[in-house]
Design an enzyme around this catalytic site. Structure first.
Site, PDB file in Angstrom:
ATOM      1  N   ASP A  13      42.994   9.477  44.185  1.00  0.00           N
ATOM      2  CA  ASP A  13      42.341   9.330  42.878  1.00  0.00           C
ATOM      3  C   ASP A  13      43.315   9.520  41.717  1.00  0.00           C
ATOM      4  O   ASP A  13      42.935  10.016  40.661  1.00  0.00           O
ATOM      5  CB  ASP A  13      41.154  10.305  42.732  1.00  0.00           C
ATOM      6  CG  ASP A  13      40.189  10.182  43.883  1.00  0.00           C
ATOM      7  OD1 ASP A  13      39.898   9.038  44.264  1.00  0.00           O
ATOM      8  OD2 ASP A  13      39.746  11.219  44.415  1.00  0.00           O
ATOM      9  N   LYS A  16      45.671   4.818  41.041  1.00  0.00           N
ATOM     10  CA  LYS A  16      46.571   3.813  41.638  1.00  0.00           C
ATOM     11  C   LYS A  16      46.061   2.397  41.404  1.00  0.00           C
ATOM     12  O   LYS A  16      46.838   1.464  41.237  1.00  0.00           O
ATOM     13  CB  LYS A  16      46.731   4.063  43.153  1.00  0.00           C
ATOM     14  CG  LYS A  16      47.376   5.397  43.480  1.00  0.00           C
ATOM     15  CD  LYS A  16      47.580   5.585  44.965  1.00  0.00           C
ATOM     16  CE  LYS A  16      46.289   5.753  45.745  1.00  0.00           C
ATOM     17  NZ  LYS A  16      45.531   6.971  45.421  1.00  0.00           N
ATOM     18  N   GLY A  40      38.685   4.201  47.119  1.00  0.00           N
ATOM     19  CA  GLY A  40      37.927   3.577  46.038  1.00  0.00           C
ATOM     20  C   GLY A  40      38.865   3.377  44.872  1.00  0.00           C
ATOM     21  O   GLY A  40      39.217   4.327  44.189  1.00  0.00           O
ATOM     22  N   HIS A  41      39.343   2.150  44.686  1.00  0.00           N
ATOM     23  CA  HIS A  41      40.315   1.875  43.628  1.00  0.00           C
ATOM     24  C   HIS A  41      39.640   1.088  42.505  1.00  0.00           C
ATOM     25  O   HIS A  41      39.167  -0.021  42.721  1.00  0.00           O
ATOM     26  CB  HIS A  41      41.508   1.099  44.202  1.00  0.00           C
ATOM     27  CG  HIS A  41      42.262   1.885  45.234  1.00  0.00           C
ATOM     28  ND1 HIS A  41      43.029   1.315  46.206  1.00  0.00           N
ATOM     29  CD2 HIS A  41      42.343   3.221  45.441  1.00  0.00           C
ATOM     30  CE1 HIS A  41      43.554   2.277  46.961  1.00  0.00           C
ATOM     31  NE2 HIS A  41      43.151   3.434  46.520  1.00  0.00           N
ATOM     32  N   GLN A 224      44.542   6.840  49.288  1.00  0.00           N
ATOM     33  CA  GLN A 224      44.535   8.304  49.321  1.00  0.00           C
ATOM     34  C   GLN A 224      45.828   8.850  48.693  1.00  0.00           C
ATOM     35  O   GLN A 224      46.337   8.245  47.774  1.00  0.00           O
ATOM     36  CB  GLN A 224      44.322   8.833  50.749  1.00  0.00           C
ATOM     37  CG  GLN A 224      42.914   8.560  51.297  1.00  0.00           C
ATOM     38  CD  GLN A 224      42.741   7.202  51.942  1.00  0.00           C
ATOM     39  OE1 GLN A 224      43.613   6.741  52.657  1.00  0.00           O
ATOM     40  NE2 GLN A 224      41.627   6.561  51.701  1.00  0.00           N
TER      41      GLN A 224
HETATM   42  P1  IMP Z   1      37.854  10.829  55.285  1.00  0.00           P
HETATM   43  O1  IMP Z   1      39.059  10.036  54.905  1.00  0.00           O
HETATM   44  O2  IMP Z   1      36.560  10.175  54.921  1.00  0.00           O
HETATM   45  O3  IMP Z   1      37.902  11.294  56.711  1.00  0.00           O
HETATM   46  O4  IMP Z   1      37.883  12.185  54.402  1.00  0.00           O
HETATM   47  C1  IMP Z   1      38.860  13.201  54.589  1.00  0.00           C
HETATM   48  C2  IMP Z   1      39.281  13.800  53.252  1.00  0.00           C
HETATM   49  O5  IMP Z   1      39.985  12.810  52.503  1.00  0.00           O
HETATM   50  C3  IMP Z   1      38.116  14.247  52.360  1.00  0.00           C
HETATM   51  O6  IMP Z   1      38.533  15.381  51.629  1.00  0.00           O
HETATM   52  C4  IMP Z   1      37.920  13.060  51.440  1.00  0.00           C
HETATM   53  O7  IMP Z   1      37.303  13.455  50.232  1.00  0.00           O
HETATM   54  C5  IMP Z   1      39.357  12.652  51.213  1.00  0.00           C
HETATM   55  N1  IMP Z   1      39.514  11.236  50.846  1.00  0.00           N
HETATM   56  C6  IMP Z   1      39.464  10.163  51.649  1.00  0.00           C
HETATM   57  N2  IMP Z   1      39.687   9.039  50.960  1.00  0.00           N
HETATM   58  C7  IMP Z   1      39.913   9.413  49.693  1.00  0.00           C
HETATM   59  C8  IMP Z   1      40.251   8.686  48.500  1.00  0.00           C
HETATM   60  O8  IMP Z   1      40.401   7.460  48.470  1.00  0.00           O
HETATM   61  N3  IMP Z   1      40.414   9.449  47.387  1.00  0.00           N
HETATM   62  C9  IMP Z   1      40.301  10.798  47.381  1.00  0.00           C
HETATM   63  N4  IMP Z   1      39.993  11.510  48.469  1.00  0.00           N
HETATM   64  C10 IMP Z   1      39.802  10.820  49.616  1.00  0.00           C
END
Ligand code: IMP
Length: 430
Positions: A13, A16, A40-41, A224
């Site tokens: 977040d 990017k 989520g971009h 991420q």
């Molecule tokens: P997962 O990727 O859904 O397994 O989530 C694992 C961790 O990564 C959690 O803390 C999510 O909130 C975080 N996370 C996954 N994708 C994103 C992203 O695009 N932005 C911010 N946090 C993310």
């Protein structure tokens, strides 16, 4: 001809999407390498908001080749939804989008297991996005995964699904007391997706290599962030892929030795946020945290969850620079800091009475990290519509230059405001 990799320096977040959208203009190929629709971009162009979960944001530019790389996990219905959304907006990507045959599929049992695993953890939840990402990567590693390329042969796909679903249903029924999932329905749905996705499936690693050899600029859009990396992040409060630069190359199947011109752009927000559980040394619990969340619109683009907010963590930024080999930085959402008298940047931690300037590797120390701050004068002005770096108030420029000095890495881009035009360029990347 160059390869630029955009990487998040903290917990995702970082903004990017907007940076990639800007860089996409001078790239001919834009690619995602890892993760799935947990990302989520957000990109806002001429007042229109686009939120990308699987597609690289650079495809918004007409004519750019978009690639979903080998290291991704792909939920077909989510991907088809995004392609359709863009088509409705008059931006058809169908002739220029390619999906790696090696990427793994997210199947319905992955989403169900994601929820079950979180419930079992009780008070030690990870706070996942619930999209089935962890269980899909778990299957990849344990060799139960079904890949995008398997959709090309209906008989083979049906066989693989049969075997895997038998095992997953055993797990759901015996271990978790849940109803089994219907084979016929999943098969029908996925064969439906297969007929729509087949034109996009390709050997994308080979394509990227060829594009590079032809002299094209390639932009790899990390999803991420460094601190969510499976190896280098705040494990276990991480995602299940490799958001660091090495993971980007792995995830598009490009060998480091083949690239002679690599730029690594670290994207860092002017303050720090994280969504989900886990350590966060500079987190602000009260008024200031709420101020940043409200002003910065810090709510997850995928789940809508409020993000935890805090001062910019420079220790983590330095760590990210080392792990990724960052060659230049983009500093985003600087406008959100406007109106705060005194700004802080964490330059070190006090850990058990000792000052340390690197992120501790041992997790038992993470909750003991007390930030040591550098304080700086803020600015009152609303800078969200500024379109040149030199029009920023002097204290905003000093903030940028402090970070540059602290990092000894050039800040190539400063982003203020939501629109593409509020991207202040100090050094060209491509
Ligand atoms: P997962 O990727 O859904 O397994 O989530 C694992 C961790 O990564 C959690 O803390 C999510 O909130 C975080 N996370 C996954 N994708 C994103 C992203 O695009 N932005 C911010 N946090 C993310």
């Amino acid at each position: 001809m160059a390869v630029s990799i955009v990487v998040g320096t903290h917990w995702g977040d970082e903004g990017k999407g907007k940076i990639v959208d800007y860089l996409g203009e001078n790239a001919q190929v834009v690619a995602r390498a890892q993760g799935g629709n947990n990302a989520g971009h957000t990109v806002i162009v001429e007042g229109e908001k686009y939120v990308f979960h699987l597609l690289p944001s650079g495809v918004l530019h007409p004519g750019k080749v978009g690639i979903l790389g080998d290291g991704m996990v792909v939920d077909p219905s989510s991907l088809l939804g995004e392609i359709d959304f863009l088509r409705q907006k008059g931006k058809d990507v169908s002739e220029r989008l390619f999906l790696s045959s090696k990427a793994h599929l997210v199947l319905p049992y992955h989403r169900i297991l994601d929820g079950i695993y979180e419930n079992i953890r009780g008070g030690r939840k990870l706070g996942t996005t619930g999209k089935g990402i962890g269980p899909a990567y778990e299957d990849k590693v344990s060799r139960w995964g079904i890949r995008v390329g398997d959709l090309e042969d209906e008989k083979l796909f049906a066989q693989k699904l049969r075997v895997t679903l038998d095992y997953k249903n055993l797990l759901l029924e015996r271990a978790f007391n849940q109803p089994p999932l219907p084979y016929d329905k999943i098969l029908e749905d996925y064969l439906g997706y297969a007929s729509l996705l087949r034109p996009y499936i390709a050997d994308t690693s080979k394509m990227i290599y060829q594009f590079y050899r032809e002299g094209k600029n390639i932009l790899i859009e990390g999803a991420q962030g460094t601190m969510l990396d499976l190896d280098h992040g705040t494990y276990p409060f991480v995602t299940s892929s490799y958001p660091v630069v090495a993971g980007s190359l792995l995830g598009v199947g490009l060998g480091l030795g083949s690239i002679s011109n690599l730029e690594v752009l670290g994207v860092c927000k002017a303050y720090t946020t994280r969504v989900g559980e886990g350590p966060f040394p500079t987190e602000l619990q009260e008024e200031m945290g709420d101020y940043l969340r409200d002003k910065g619109g810090e709510y997850g683009a995928t789940t809508g969850r409020p993000r935890r907010c805090g001062w910019l963590d420079g220790v983590i930024l330095r760590y990210a620079a080392r792990i990724n080999g960052i060659t230049s930085l983009a500093l985003t959402k600087l406008d959100v800091l406007g109106g705060i008298d005194s700004l802080k940047v964490c330059r070190a931690y006090l850990v058990e009475g000792e000052e340390v300037d690197d992120f501790p590797v041992s997790s038992h120390l993470w909750d003991k990290c007390e930030p040591v701050y550098e304080e700086m004068e803020g600015w009152e002005e609303d800078i969200s519509s500024v379109s040149s770096y030199y029009d920023l108030p002097s204290s905003a420029q000093r903030f940028v230059e402090f970070i540059e000095d602290f990092m000894q890495i050039p800040i190539a881009i400063v982003s203020v405001g939501k629109e593409r035009r509020n991207t202040l360029v100090r050094k060209e990347i491509f």
